[in-house]
Write an enzyme that holds these catalytic residues in place. Structure first.
Site, PDB file in Angstrom:
ATOM      1  N   GLU A 153      -4.665  -4.444  -1.121  1.00  0.00           N
ATOM      2  CA  GLU A 153      -3.765  -3.425  -0.589  1.00  0.00           C
ATOM      3  C   GLU A 153      -4.056  -2.105  -1.295  1.00  0.00           C
ATOM      4  O   GLU A 153      -3.873  -1.984  -2.510  1.00  0.00           O
ATOM      5  CB  GLU A 153      -2.312  -3.831  -0.805  1.00  0.00           C
ATOM      6  CG  GLU A 153      -1.923  -5.075  -0.024  1.00  0.00           C
ATOM      7  CD  GLU A 153      -0.476  -5.477  -0.275  1.00  0.00           C
ATOM      8  OE1 GLU A 153       0.352  -5.270   0.634  1.00  0.00           O
ATOM      9  OE2 GLU A 153      -0.188  -5.994  -1.372  1.00  0.00           O
ATOM     10  N   VAL A 154      -4.544  -1.132  -0.544  1.00  0.00           N
ATOM     11  CA  VAL A 154      -4.862   0.185  -1.080  1.00  0.00           C
ATOM     12  C   VAL A 154      -3.679   1.101  -0.780  1.00  0.00           C
ATOM     13  O   VAL A 154      -3.397   1.404   0.384  1.00  0.00           O
ATOM     14  CB  VAL A 154      -6.152   0.738  -0.450  1.00  0.00           C
ATOM     15  CG1 VAL A 154      -6.417   2.168  -0.912  1.00  0.00           C
ATOM     16  CG2 VAL A 154      -7.333  -0.175  -0.790  1.00  0.00           C
TER      17      VAL A 154
END
Length: 316
Positions: A153-154
């Site tokens: 998850e960026v």
């Protein structure tokens, strides 16, 4: 902006940090690891030995894996020549504030500063950084173990630059991960919020005597887990509506699903119920060693990934 990633610093060598270390090295990066633990060198060597077969099974060349990993005396030495820094420290805002101030000061100006934080958005610990440093800080939250589970998850902070978001996505893609950019900060991000929602109801069902922990896991692995590993909740629901898709599903069973949702439970928080739950889980799984359970988990995850790879090759 095109960036070249040759050297990675891994700050914090717990379960997540060690897994990142193996993954980065397997993709040819020089990795410098820093952690105050006294057994750091031993822990790194054990992790590389344990994870090398997993990485080889994913088609990576693990020859000379350990030669690309170096133990750093401290954070300063670890990040000195880094192109990317992956932080894996405690989930405490005050700790991360101090650490990222040091990372911003000691790492090269071009280095991405990434945090494996599983719940704390980066805006919470970058408020005192200069704008040019806050611009290169963002969350890169993996799922355990990151050398096997593809998702990262960026999550950019309020002052993260768009070039850093693009560079982080490119970096994670280059090491075989699947980055998903989340455009709004929220505690726990997406994956853990979904996981916590499911876990909440799972705990409630066990507390209410509806099912045992072991049988609840069987429900998941033999139905929803199997489905979601291939299509995810929304596509699964779209397909569940038949040719009419998601619209048909909502129109025909939406009302009953709302009623079910309204009846979801709230687990008890009292000590007695919590102890009963702990004992029930230990009864189901406590007779097996942690190493045995993780080996089984990782072997099965590899099998799922290999099967999906084969299916994708056939489709293409």
């Amino acid at each position: 902006m095109n960036r070249t990633f040759r050297t990675a610093a891994v700050i914090g060598a717990g379960t997540i940090g060690l897994s990142w270390t193996a993954l980065f090295a397997a993709h040819g990066l020089t990795v410098r690891v820093s952690d105050p633990r006294e057994d750091l060198a031993e822990a790194v060597n054990e992790a590389l030995e344990q994870y090398a077969p997993h990485l080889a099974a994913r088609g990576l060349d693990v020859t000379g894996l350990a030669d690309r990993v170096h133990i750093a005396a401290d954070v300063t030495e670890a990040v000195r020549d880094a192109d990317v820094v992956q932080e894996n420290g405690p989930e405490r805002v005050d700790f991360k504030k101090d650490l990222f101030a040091a990372l911003a000061r000691e790492a090269p100006a071009h280095a991405l500063l990434l945090s494996s934080s599983s719940a704390i958005p980066s805006t919470a610990f970058t408020g005192e950084l200069a704008d040019q440093d806050a611009a290169r800080v963002l969350i890169g939250h993996p799922f355990n173990p990151p050398h096997l589970v593809p998702l990262v998850e960026v999550v950019p902070g309020e002052r993260t630059g768009e070039d850093a978001v693009a560079a982080a996505s490119a970096f994670y893609t280059s090491v075989g991960r699947t980055p998903v950019v989340e455009r709004k900060e929220i505690a726990g991000f997406v994956g853990n919020r979904l996981q916590n929602a499911l876990s909440r109801e799972a705990v409630y069902l066990v507390e209410q005597g509806v099912v045992t922990p072991e049988d609840l896991d069987k429900v998941m692995t033999n139905s929803l887990g199997l489905r979601w590993a291939t299509v995810g909740p929304f596509l699964g629901s779209h397909l569940g509506g038949g040719p009419g898709g998601y619209r048909h599903l909502v129109e025909h069973i939406g009302a009953s699903m709302k009623q079910t949702g309204a009846g979801l439970g709230t687990p008890s928080q009292n000590a007695e119920q919590q102890e009963r739950l702990i004992e029930a889980v230990e009864k189901a799984y406590g007779s097996s060693a942690y190493s045995e359970l993780t080996e089984t988990r990782d072997r099965r995850q590899l099998a799922v990934l290999s099967a999906l790879d084969s299916t994708e090759k056939e489709e293409n």
